[in-house]
Write an enzyme that holds these catalytic residues in place. Structure first.
Site, PDB file in Angstrom:
ATOM      1  N   SER A  62       0.859  -1.195   0.000  1.00  0.00           N
ATOM      2  CA  SER A  62       0.000   0.000   0.000  1.00  0.00           C
ATOM      3  C   SER A  62       0.888   1.236   0.000  1.00  0.00           C
ATOM      4  CB  SER A  62      -0.842  -0.006   1.271  1.00  0.00           C
ATOM      5  OG  SER A  62      -1.515   1.220   1.418  1.00  0.00           O
ATOM      6  N   TYR A  76      -2.690  -0.646  10.497  1.00  0.00           N
ATOM      7  CA  TYR A  76      -2.538  -0.857   9.051  1.00  0.00           C
ATOM      8  C   TYR A  76      -1.167  -0.361   8.599  1.00  0.00           C
ATOM      9  CZ  TYR A  76      -3.991  -1.039   4.125  1.00  0.00           C
ATOM     10  OH  TYR A  76      -4.108  -1.328   2.773  1.00  0.00           O
TER      11      TYR A  76
HETATM   12  N1  LIG Z   1      -8.453  -0.965  -1.731  1.00  0.00           N
HETATM   13  C1  LIG Z   1      -7.472  -0.090  -1.498  1.00  0.00           C
HETATM   14  O1  LIG Z   1      -7.646   1.135  -1.515  1.00  0.00           O
HETATM   15  C2  LIG Z   1      -6.084  -0.605  -1.228  1.00  0.00           C
HETATM   16  C3  LIG Z   1      -5.027   0.305  -1.319  1.00  0.00           C
HETATM   17  C4  LIG Z   1      -3.746  -0.140  -1.049  1.00  0.00           C
HETATM   18  C5  LIG Z   1      -3.527  -1.458  -0.730  1.00  0.00           C
HETATM   19  N2  LIG Z   1      -4.565  -2.324  -0.643  1.00  0.00           N
HETATM   20  C6  LIG Z   1      -4.255  -3.707  -0.270  1.00  0.00           C
HETATM   21  O2  LIG Z   1      -4.716  -4.570  -1.281  1.00  0.00           O
HETATM   22  C7  LIG Z   1      -4.966  -5.872  -0.728  1.00  0.00           C
HETATM   23  C8  LIG Z   1      -6.338  -6.306  -1.167  1.00  0.00           C
HETATM   24  O3  LIG Z   1      -7.281  -5.400  -0.603  1.00  0.00           O
HETATM   25  P1  LIG Z   1      -8.671  -5.099  -1.269  1.00  0.00           P
HETATM   26  O4  LIG Z   1      -8.818  -3.646  -1.320  1.00  0.00           O
HETATM   27  O5  LIG Z   1      -8.825  -5.918  -2.475  1.00  0.00           O
HETATM   28  O6  LIG Z   1      -9.616  -5.602  -0.078  1.00  0.00           O
HETATM   29  P2  LIG Z   1     -10.900  -6.504  -0.052  1.00  0.00           P
HETATM   30  O7  LIG Z   1     -11.750  -6.245  -1.243  1.00  0.00           O
HETATM   31  O8  LIG Z   1     -11.486  -6.365   1.301  1.00  0.00           O
HETATM   32  O9  LIG Z   1     -10.284  -7.985  -0.225  1.00  0.00           O
HETATM   33  C9  LIG Z   1      -9.497  -8.541   0.769  1.00  0.00           C
HETATM   34  C10 LIG Z   1      -9.285 -10.013   0.457  1.00  0.00           C
HETATM   35  O10 LIG Z   1      -8.458 -10.556   1.480  1.00  0.00           O
HETATM   36  C11 LIG Z   1      -9.023 -11.778   1.918  1.00  0.00           C
HETATM   37  N3  LIG Z   1      -8.660 -12.018   3.307  1.00  0.00           N
HETATM   38  C12 LIG Z   1      -8.786 -11.169   4.363  1.00  0.00           C
HETATM   39  N4  LIG Z   1      -8.358 -11.765   5.485  1.00  0.00           N
HETATM   40  C13 LIG Z   1      -7.958 -13.023   5.130  1.00  0.00           C
HETATM   41  C14 LIG Z   1      -7.433 -14.122   5.844  1.00  0.00           C
HETATM   42  N5  LIG Z   1      -7.232 -14.073   7.168  1.00  0.00           N
HETATM   43  N6  LIG Z   1      -7.128 -15.248   5.167  1.00  0.00           N
HETATM   44  C15 LIG Z   1      -7.335 -15.311   3.818  1.00  0.00           C
HETATM   45  N7  LIG Z   1      -7.834 -14.311   3.087  1.00  0.00           N
HETATM   46  C16 LIG Z   1      -8.147 -13.188   3.743  1.00  0.00           C
HETATM   47  C17 LIG Z   1     -10.526 -11.591   1.717  1.00  0.00           C
HETATM   48  O11 LIG Z   1     -11.163 -12.833   1.543  1.00  0.00           O
HETATM   49  P3  LIG Z   1     -12.092 -13.563   2.633  1.00  0.00           P
HETATM   50  O12 LIG Z   1     -12.889 -12.501   3.305  1.00  0.00           O
HETATM   51  O13 LIG Z   1     -12.867 -14.513   1.796  1.00  0.00           O
HETATM   52  O14 LIG Z   1     -11.135 -14.242   3.535  1.00  0.00           O
HETATM   53  C18 LIG Z   1     -10.564 -10.815   0.424  1.00  0.00           C
HETATM   54  O15 LIG Z   1     -10.530 -11.686  -0.668  1.00  0.00           O
HETATM   55  C19 LIG Z   1      -4.838  -5.705   0.794  1.00  0.00           C
HETATM   56  O16 LIG Z   1      -3.589  -6.192   1.203  1.00  0.00           O
HETATM   57  C20 LIG Z   1      -4.934  -4.204   0.989  1.00  0.00           C
HETATM   58  O17 LIG Z   1      -4.264  -3.785   2.138  1.00  0.00           O
HETATM   59  C21 LIG Z   1      -5.845  -1.939  -0.897  1.00  0.00           C
END
Ligand SMILES: NC(=O)c1ccc[n+]([C@@H]2O[C@H](COP(=O)([O-])OP(=O)(O)OC[C@H]3O[C@@H](n4cnc5c(N)ncnc54)[C@H](OP(=O)(O)O)[C@@H]3O)[C@@H](O)[C@H]2O)c1
Length: 236
Positions: free
Chosen positions: A139, A152
């Site tokens: 991130s 975070y």
């Molecule tokens: N969206 C943003 O603005 C943003 C910006 C920078 C970085 N990121 C990073 O991008 C990555 C993906 O985030 P996203 O935005 O796509 O979030 P998201 O839509 O909430 O997806 C998160 C994913 O992580 C899985 N997950 C969470 N806890 C888990 C666990 N204990 N074991 C296995 N799977 C788990 C969830 O699946 P289940 O619930 O099915 O387990 C889901 O598929 C993260 O690392 C986040 O920090 C996001």
């Protein structure tokens, strides 16, 4: 170039992980999809199998060493090698000052974003070889501190340190390690982070996925070590 490769994607049930799975399927990659939500896993598997590739969904909690070991025991029956690992599983803490942050939430965020990335990577490495790639979805919070996001921020600063160390360790084995540092991306994670956030100012998860695929498609003698992605309009 990616056709026939095998990719393991954590956090593949929604958001950036699912968008990356779709983009890799379009390139002809076979997929192992990891997440906890069995309904969403089954839906992702069914959708991606329709693209003419092999996709296998396995329920796994990246925080739990036993769950990770069980997933790898299961996946090795169908996929004895992994070419690409995408660590995208992650959670955010709700906006709260350090004074207000409870221990459970702190531990959960660190266990998922930092320890989870370590546990999955350690288990995947024996199945990877020269030409393989590891992409850690970190991130902009890996480098910039934001008030009310201590858990975070700590997890993502730590995960960048982990990623940079890993890269130096596997460089001589010909394995690429890419740190992806997205800014705000319109995914369900904002439901925890900031439910009223202006989503129209965010990137789409498909754009992050496109950048990841572009990095993976570089010729083998070159690599992107860090990919900083930002909405064109800047941070929110
Ligand atoms: N969206 C943003 O603005 C943003 C910006 C920078 C970085 N990121 C990073 O991008 C990555 C993906 O985030 P996203 O935005 O796509 O979030 P998201 O839509 O909430 O997806 C998160 C994913 O992580 C899985 N997950 C969470 N806890 C888990 C666990 N204990 N074991 C296995 N799977 C788990 C969830 O699946 P289940 O619930 O099915 O387990 C889901 O598929 C993260 O690392 C986040 O920090 C996001």
């Amino acid at each position: 170039m990616l056709n026939g490769r095998v990719a393991l994607i954590t956090g593949a049930t929604q958001g950036i992980g699912l968008a990356t799975a779709r983009a890799l399927a379009d390139e002809g990659c076979n997929l192992i999809l990891c997440g906890r939500d069995r309904k969403r896993l089954a839906a992702a598997e069914a959708e991606l199998c329709n693209k003419g590739i092999r996709a296998v969904a396995i329920s796994c909690d990246v925080r739990d060493e036993k769950s990770v070991a069980a997933m790898f025991a299961k996946l090795q029956k169908s996929f004895p090698r992994i070419d690409i690992l995408i660590n995208s599983a992650g959670i955010a803490n709700a906006f709260r000052s350090v004074a207000q942050l409870d221990t459970g939430e702190w531990n959960d965020v660190l266990a998922t974003n930092l320890t989870g990335t370590f546990l999955i990577t350690r288990a995947a490495l024996p199945l990877m070889s020269r030409g393989g790639s590891i992409v850690n979805v970190l991130s902009m919070s890996s480098k910039r501190a934001f008030p009310n996001l201590a858990a975070y921020n700590a997890s993502k600063f730590g995960a960048l340190g982990f990623t940079n160390t890993l890269r130096e360790e596997v460089r001589s084995e010909g394995i690429r390690v890419v740190a992806v540092l997205p800014g705000a991306t319109d995914t369900p994670i904002w439901g925890t982070l900031w439910p009223e956030a202006p989503r129209h100012k965010m990137m789409r998860s498909e754009s992050v996925a496109q950048a990841i695929v572009a990095a993976l498609k570089l010729p083998p003698e070159s690599t992107v070590e860090e990919l900083d992605l930002m909405p064109t309009g800047g941070p929110l």
